[in-house]
Write a protein that holds these residues in place. Sequence first.
Motif, PDB file in Angstrom:
ATOM      1  N   LEU A   1      -5.684  -1.198   4.929  1.00 23.28           N
ATOM      2  CA  LEU A   1      -4.300  -0.751   4.689  1.00 23.28           C
ATOM      3  C   LEU A   1      -3.272  -1.757   5.210  1.00 23.28           C
ATOM      4  CD1 LEU A   1      -4.704   2.988   5.784  1.00 23.28           C
ATOM      5  CD2 LEU A   1      -4.526   2.132   3.436  1.00 23.28           C
TER       6      LEU A   1
ATOM      7  N   ALA B   1       0.823  -1.206   0.000  1.00 21.71           N
ATOM      8  CA  ALA B   1       0.000   0.000   0.000  1.00 21.71           C
ATOM      9  C   ALA B   1       0.857   1.255   0.000  1.00 21.71           C
ATOM     10  CB  ALA B   1      -0.929  -0.003   1.213  1.00 21.71           C
TER      11      ALA B   1
ATOM     12  N   SER C   1      -7.108   6.875   5.966  1.00 22.39           N
ATOM     13  CA  SER C   1      -6.148   6.907   4.857  1.00 22.39           C
ATOM     14  C   SER C   1      -5.793   8.338   4.468  1.00 22.39           C
ATOM     15  CB  SER C   1      -6.708   6.158   3.644  1.00 22.39           C
ATOM     16  OG  SER C   1      -7.941   6.716   3.225  1.00 22.39           O
ATOM     17  N   ARG C   2      -6.779   9.234   4.481  1.00 21.35           N
ATOM     18  CA  ARG C   2      -6.520  10.638   4.141  1.00 21.35           C
ATOM     19  C   ARG C   2      -5.627  11.295   5.201  1.00 21.35           C
ATOM     20  NH1 ARG C   2     -10.355  12.829   0.582  1.00 21.35           N
ATOM     21  NH2 ARG C   2     -10.714  11.272  -1.058  1.00 21.35           N
TER      22      ARG C   2
ATOM     23  N   GLU D   1      -2.102  10.011   4.701  1.00 21.04           N
ATOM     24  CA  GLU D   1      -1.531  10.607   3.486  1.00 21.04           C
ATOM     25  C   GLU D   1      -1.045  12.023   3.750  1.00 21.04           C
ATOM     26  OE1 GLU D   1      -2.793  11.327  -1.189  1.00 21.04           O
ATOM     27  OE2 GLU D   1      -4.340  10.967   0.323  1.00 21.04           O
TER      28      GLU D   1
ATOM     29  N   ASP E   1     -11.198  10.384   6.798  1.00 23.56           N
ATOM     30  CA  ASP E   1     -10.840   8.968   6.721  1.00 23.56           C
ATOM     31  C   ASP E   1      -9.411   8.766   7.200  1.00 23.56           C
ATOM     32  OD1 ASP E   1     -13.292   8.324   5.720  1.00 23.56           O
ATOM     33  OD2 ASP E   1     -12.627   8.180   3.622  1.00 23.56           O
TER      34      ASP E   1
ATOM     35  N   GLN F   1     -11.173   0.745   8.197  1.00 28.99           N
ATOM     36  CA  GLN F   1     -10.301   1.472   7.275  1.00 28.99           C
ATOM     37  C   GLN F   1      -8.848   1.039   7.449  1.00 28.99           C
ATOM     38  OE1 GLN F   1     -11.085   5.589   8.191  1.00 28.99           O
ATOM     39  NE2 GLN F   1     -13.250   5.412   7.652  1.00 28.99           N
TER      40      GLN F   1
ATOM     41  N   CYS G   1       0.473   4.028  -2.789  1.00 28.32           N
ATOM     42  CA  CYS G   1      -0.212   5.248  -2.344  1.00 28.32           C
ATOM     43  C   CYS G   1       0.727   6.428  -2.117  1.00 28.32           C
ATOM     44  CB  CYS G   1      -0.980   4.975  -1.051  1.00 28.32           C
ATOM     45  SG  CYS G   1      -2.302   3.752  -1.224  1.00 28.32           S
TER      46      CYS G   1
ATOM     47  N   ILE H   1       2.554   4.102   6.382  1.00 28.13           N
ATOM     48  CA  ILE H   1       1.445   3.537   7.153  1.00 28.13           C
ATOM     49  C   ILE H   1       2.008   2.884   8.408  1.00 28.13           C
ATOM     50  CG2 ILE H   1      -0.443   1.854   7.137  1.00 28.13           C
ATOM     51  CD1 ILE H   1      -0.410   2.140   4.030  1.00 28.13           C
TER      52      ILE H   1
END
Length: 337
Positions: A139, A101, A327-328, A331, A325, A135, A105, A109
Amino acid sequence: MKNNTSRIIIETMVKKALKDVKDSPERSTRNLVDMALQFSEGRFQRNFFSTAQTMLQNEHSSYYGLVKDIAANVDSEKIVHFGMNLGYNSCTAGAAQIREAEESCGYNIPWCVGMTLDSARLTEEPEAYDQVITQGEKLGIYTWMLFGKENLLEVLPLVQVHPDDAFILFCEAENITTAFLDAVSEADHLMLAVQYAENDIDVYDEMRGRQLLYSAWQSYTDRDVEEIISGDFLDSVQQVHPVFTVLASSPDCSKTAKEKVCNYVEAARNGQTFQTVPWELLYDNSRIDSIISNDPVVAFFDSEGYLRTQAGSEYMDSLNLFKNDLSRILERAFAKK
């Protein structure tokens, strides 16, 4: 992941090893580590089992006593379920998922996520935490450190709907009730981490009597450093038989104090003097992450959902669990350079 063929094979070997450990902890533990190293494919597994193999060459290691004690006094289903979720789902399959990931991405993580639970939100809006964990699983995150004070019973439904994950619930002895211990006995993939105090030993005795998997934890400030690095603290806490003894620096703890504790914890762990595994929360979580992926990151969220990293807290809506989220958030906070 329970029906994964590799997991089934490993789980079968672990169950057999647990039976053998009760009769011969030294030989059985060494054999298990040797076998695990032989079949290890990922870099985390190779690093972990290679280190363990070297450490267990010490015939006087206190960890032999720890392994024997765990095998004799902890329900075997809890050892296997929690251990497989942590060792296989999180640090093997999950680690590979994280690396893949990260590559696709473009951000880092963490291998585990910590969350301070808000009692009101947990009661009134439990799906908020459920969504975060779901979520994270997408990942590759399968280890969760939950910090709770009140309404510990409300945590258990959240744990039960995620049977593939390993949960560590950090709590205080005063909030552990008989009703909670009755219920937590059904959660085989949950380890309790109870804040240590010498006048709360009865709680540890109760958990031990119920064959629960548990650890101890304590926060520290600059004032606590001397007691920790003298060995007095670990000598005291090992009397209640925790698997891990976790030390968490307070927000106002100085960098110098943290470095002293981190260095001592690593030396004590390698020296195998105490019948408990010492762990510095931020440092060792980061160390594991550096093995799993190239850029180590640590992610904890406070009760309001704001991100806390090794650099401090970030009070922005874009880095809030309940407003964005996961993931956001990762990021934005951990973009690869």
